[in-house]
Design an enzyme around this catalytic site. Structure first.
Site, PDB file in Angstrom:
ATOM      1  N   SER A 112      45.467  39.200  39.842  1.00 43.86           N
ATOM      2  CA  SER A 112      44.545  38.161  40.284  1.00 43.86           C
ATOM      3  C   SER A 112      43.248  38.795  40.783  1.00 43.86           C
ATOM      4  CB  SER A 112      45.176  37.343  41.413  1.00 43.86           C
ATOM      5  OG  SER A 112      46.476  36.920  41.068  1.00 43.86           O
ATOM      6  N   GLY A 113      42.221  37.966  40.920  1.00 43.16           N
ATOM      7  CA  GLY A 113      40.973  38.436  41.500  1.00 43.16           C
ATOM      8  C   GLY A 113      39.851  38.569  40.496  1.00 43.16           C
TER       9      GLY A 113
ATOM     10  N   GLU B 241      51.880  38.842  43.266  1.00 45.93           N
ATOM     11  CA  GLU B 241      51.342  40.103  42.753  1.00 45.93           C
ATOM     12  C   GLU B 241      52.335  41.241  42.955  1.00 45.93           C
ATOM     13  OE1 GLU B 241      46.574  39.213  43.486  1.00 45.93           O
ATOM     14  OE2 GLU B 241      47.752  40.264  44.996  1.00 45.93           O
TER      15      GLU B 241
ATOM     16  N   GLY C 278      45.685  40.827  48.735  1.00 44.72           N
ATOM     17  CA  GLY C 278      45.948  39.552  49.363  1.00 44.72           C
ATOM     18  C   GLY C 278      44.717  38.856  49.884  1.00 44.72           C
ATOM     19  N   GLY C 279      43.528  39.454  49.613  1.00 42.60           N
ATOM     20  CA  GLY C 279      42.301  38.769  49.992  1.00 42.60           C
ATOM     21  C   GLY C 279      42.188  37.406  49.331  1.00 42.60           C
TER      22      GLY C 279
ATOM     23  N   THR D  23      38.142  41.183  39.363  1.00 43.15           N
ATOM     24  CA  THR D  23      38.193  42.241  38.349  1.00 43.15           C
ATOM     25  C   THR D  23      39.115  41.862  37.197  1.00 43.15           C
ATOM     26  OG1 THR D  23      37.848  43.850  40.122  1.00 43.15           O
ATOM     27  CG2 THR D  23      38.527  44.715  38.005  1.00 43.15           C
TER      28      THR D  23
END
Length: 236
Positions: A32-33, A110, A102-103, A35
């Site tokens: 996730s995220g 994950e 976890g941001g 990037t």
């Protein structure tokens, strides 16, 4: 500045996919995220016949949407518990490849998908590259907690030394952030984390804690996109 950061993320993501997603792989974990947007973009550039034979396991609502929008085959980790490789981002990575994640609030899924993989690869930009966790990421260790237990857990986390630990609140609604799993999040700053594995153990033992955003002794390699267009690679 933003475009430089996005270019750095893209460089790291593309190189990681090129070097670790092999034609023989049939199950690939996708993290996730921001990037990971570039990870999926690179996966979509693969031979369509290879992608048709491959199942992609997402770690969040976000990555599931990216994969589905790209027309890729999506599966769940309970269907595919043996994953060839998982590629994911991180909020910070130390010199030993321990990471804070976890941001975005997805670290439970994950971590499950990362642990299910034969190889776990991290992709990030230069801002996430640290010697010690806590140098760059100041928001604290993300801790997913059962909603009914959040206040009890918060007090215990504060008593462990994170005096500024707090419940993560939503921006566009009144109330706390709710994870994909229906839980709450506590962000717990511990300053420089010299022994992340021990801190992970101590937090995880608190009843009510579902998962901790410390990923210790899991990643095999990390790719950091730099401002100058190069990619720094860190291995154990």
């Amino acid at each position: 500045m933003t475009s430089l950061i996005e270019q750095a993320k893209q460089k790291a993501a593309y190189q990681a996919v090129d070097e670790h997603v092999l034609p023989s792989h049939r199950v690939i974990g996708v993290g996730s995220g921001s990037t990971v947007v570039h990870v999926v973009a690179r996966l979509l550039q693969r031979d369509p016949e290879l992608n048709a034979k491959t199942v992609f396991v997402p770690t969040s609502f976000q990555s599931r949407g990216l994969l589905l929008d790209g027309g890729l085959n999506v599966g769940d980790v309970d269907q595919y518990p043996d994953i060839d490789v998982t590629i994911d981002g991180a909020d910070e990575v130390d010199s030993q490849l321990n990471a804070i994640k976890g941001g975005g609030g997805a670290h439970l899924q994950e971590k499950v998908v990362a642990e299910a993989a034969k190889k776990f690869v991290i992709v990030a930009d230069y801002r996430k590259n640290s010697k010690i966790l806590g140098e760059q990421w100041k928001q604290g260790v993300p801790i997913e907690v059962a909603p009914f237990a959040w206040r009890v857990v918060l007090v215990k986390i504060q008593n462990m030394g994170s005096k500024d630990a707090k419940l993560r609140m939503a921006v566009a609604k009144a109330g706390p952030v709710v994870t994909d799993n229906g839980n709450f999040l506590i962000d717990a700053p511990f300053g420089l984390i010299q022994d992340p594995a021990n801190l992970l153990k101590d937090i995880k033992l608190i009843t009510g804690v579902v998962e901790v955003g410390l990923f210790c002794n899991m990643a095999e390699i990390a790719y950091f996109g730099n401002e100058d267009g190069s990619v720094a690679i860190r291995t154990k």
